[in-house]
Design an enzyme around this catalytic site. Structure first.
Site, PDB file in Angstrom:
ATOM      1  N   LYS A 196      13.300   8.287  -2.567  1.00 19.11           N
ATOM      2  CA  LYS A 196      12.912   6.882  -2.780  1.00 19.11           C
ATOM      3  C   LYS A 196      13.311   6.431  -4.186  1.00 19.11           C
ATOM      4  O   LYS A 196      13.116   7.156  -5.147  1.00 19.11           O
ATOM      5  CB  LYS A 196      11.396   6.744  -2.614  1.00 19.11           C
ATOM      6  CG  LYS A 196      10.867   5.350  -2.850  1.00 19.11           C
ATOM      7  CD  LYS A 196       9.405   5.237  -2.470  1.00 19.11           C
ATOM      8  CE  LYS A 196       8.484   5.429  -3.635  1.00 19.11           C
ATOM      9  NZ  LYS A 196       7.078   5.283  -3.304  1.00 19.11           N
ATOM     10  N   ASP A 222       1.297   9.680   2.901  1.00 14.87           N
ATOM     11  CA  ASP A 222       1.473   9.313   1.493  1.00 14.87           C
ATOM     12  C   ASP A 222       0.084   9.132   0.872  1.00 14.87           C
ATOM     13  O   ASP A 222      -0.894   8.885   1.581  1.00 14.87           O
ATOM     14  CB  ASP A 222       2.292   8.013   1.385  1.00 14.87           C
ATOM     15  CG  ASP A 222       3.010   7.901   0.037  1.00 14.87           C
ATOM     16  OD1 ASP A 222       2.877   8.815  -0.800  1.00 14.87           O
ATOM     17  OD2 ASP A 222       3.712   6.891  -0.167  1.00 14.87           O
ATOM     18  N   GLY A 228       3.044  -1.713   1.162  1.00  9.83           N
ATOM     19  CA  GLY A 228       3.592  -1.265   2.453  1.00  9.83           C
ATOM     20  C   GLY A 228       5.094  -1.042   2.407  1.00  9.83           C
ATOM     21  O   GLY A 228       5.686  -0.509   3.349  1.00  9.83           O
TER      22      GLY A 228
HETATM   23  C1  R5P Z   1       4.037   6.020  -5.294  1.00 13.22           C
HETATM   24  O1  R5P Z   1       4.537   6.865  -5.967  1.00 13.22           O
HETATM   25  C2  R5P Z   1       3.001   6.305  -4.254  1.00 13.22           C
HETATM   26  O2  R5P Z   1       3.006   7.639  -3.867  1.00 13.22           O
HETATM   27  C3  R5P Z   1       3.194   5.415  -3.046  1.00 13.22           C
HETATM   28  O3  R5P Z   1       4.361   5.792  -2.357  1.00 13.22           O
HETATM   29  C4  R5P Z   1       3.286   3.969  -3.437  1.00 13.22           C
HETATM   30  O4  R5P Z   1       2.244   3.627  -4.285  1.00 13.22           O
HETATM   31  C5  R5P Z   1       3.291   3.065  -2.237  1.00 13.22           C
HETATM   32  O5  R5P Z   1       3.410   1.748  -2.664  1.00 13.22           O
HETATM   33  P1  R5P Z   1       3.958   0.605  -1.695  1.00 13.22           P
HETATM   34  O6  R5P Z   1       3.120   0.627  -0.461  1.00 13.22           O
HETATM   35  O7  R5P Z   1       3.786  -0.640  -2.498  1.00 13.22           O
HETATM   36  O8  R5P Z   1       5.386   0.908  -1.442  1.00 13.22           O
END
Ligand code: R5P
Length: 298
Positions: A196, A222, A228
């Site tokens: 990512k 996660d 999201g």
């Molecule tokens: C980030 O490092 C966390 O592990 C999550 O992947 C992140 O906070 C998810 O955020 P969002 O839903 O805004 O993509």
């Protein structure tokens, strides 16, 4: 004497559950706001000489929740509580654990300093990002226990779905730890992570290189779902590789803005979170994990 459990505005549901499950005495705190926006805290239970467990997540309204939590913890000490255990199911600001751009506040370090000033004995938190923090006990000035809610999510998925042919996926490198636990909990499934890149707070690019999911069900796990974006991009990437049905689990379902409706539109077989933060998908309680941690401390 039984420990006394108290809940803040984002922790009362868990305080009640802990009291009910463990027979702790449930106490009361009055929290209100003055017309100018200042917060008013009054501990209504007698805490003198007692072991006190205070539960509050630093979400929703993280800044408000921080002030509420610190004022309450300091007051508990001032009123003569013997041992104070702060249960912070969701520790906000943990993702700002480095100066990613010049001039930024390293917010979690500032928050930790504030915790240090209120001198609690133990802090229990759940699946906090500790990648760049090597000694959280020293940083927060308390015995620090970072426990996981992923096992509880795994138990839920196991109970409600047949996932023997599934692959467990963490949407980024940091999620490997959660994918590993989930894979174990589901009976030793394969697990893997995606790549990512975060472009902005709302936008990410997710790549699924070398991940074999064709014709297979996928469990994505996660720590946080915020906007999201991560889950949406992960599902798209895995669908392109021929993945079948999706089961998405998260510990902290922040679900900001229209995240919930965007996730519903993905046509997932399951979307589940815990109750560290209350949300429409908080179907799993972290109370058993907290109780296990507490049993070593009181
Ligand atoms: C980030 O490092 C966390 O592990 C999550 O992947 C992140 O906070 C998810 O955020 P969002 O839903 O805004 O993509």
């Amino acid at each position: 004497m039984k420990p006394l459990v108290l809940g803040g505005r984002n922790g009362d549901h868990l305080a009640v559950e802990l009291a009910f499950l463990k027979g702790f005495e449930l106490g009361n705190i009055e929290v209100k706001k003055f017309p100018d926006g200042e917060i008013y805290i009054r501990v209504l239970s007698d805490v003198q000489g007692r072991d006190v467990i205070y539960v509050n997540s630093l979400q929703r309204e993280p800044n408000e929740a921080i002030v509420e939590t610190l004022y309450t913890l300091d007051t508990l000490r001032d009123l003569g509580a013997r041992k104070i255990i702060a249960v912070i199911p969701y520790m906000s600001y943990a993702r700002q654990d480095s100066r990613f751009n010049p001039g930024e506040a390293v917010s979690i370090q500032v928050l930790a300093k504030l915790f240090k000033t209120v001198k609690v004995d133990h802090i229990i938190t759940i699946d906090m990002h500790l990648h760049r923090i090597s000694d959280p006990s020293a940083l927060f000035g308390a015995n620090f226990h970072n426990i996981t809610g992923v096992r509880e999510l795994g138990k839920y998925l196991k109970k409600h779905h047949s996932l023997t042919n599934a692959v467990v996926i963490g949407p980024d490198e940091e999620a490997e730890q959660w994918a590993k636990i989930m894979a174990e909990e589901l009976g030793g499934l394969e697990y893997s992570v995606l790549e990512k890149t975060r472009l902005t707070a709302e936008r990410v690019v997710v790549e699924a290189k070398g991940v074999k999911v064709e014709g297979r069900d996928v469990v994505i796990v996660d720590d946080i779902i915020s906007t999201g974006g991560t889950i949406i991009e992960a599902v798209k990437a895995l669908r392109n590789l021929g993945a079948k049905d999706f089961y998405v689990a998260t510990v902290h379902p922040l679900l900001v803005g229209d995240a919930f409706s965007k996730l519903l539109r993905l046509g997932l077989r399951e979307l589940v979170g815990t109750n560290t933060v209350l949300s429409p998908i908080s179907k799993v309680s972290v109370a058993p994990a907290i109780i296990e941690a507490l049993s070593k401390l009181i």
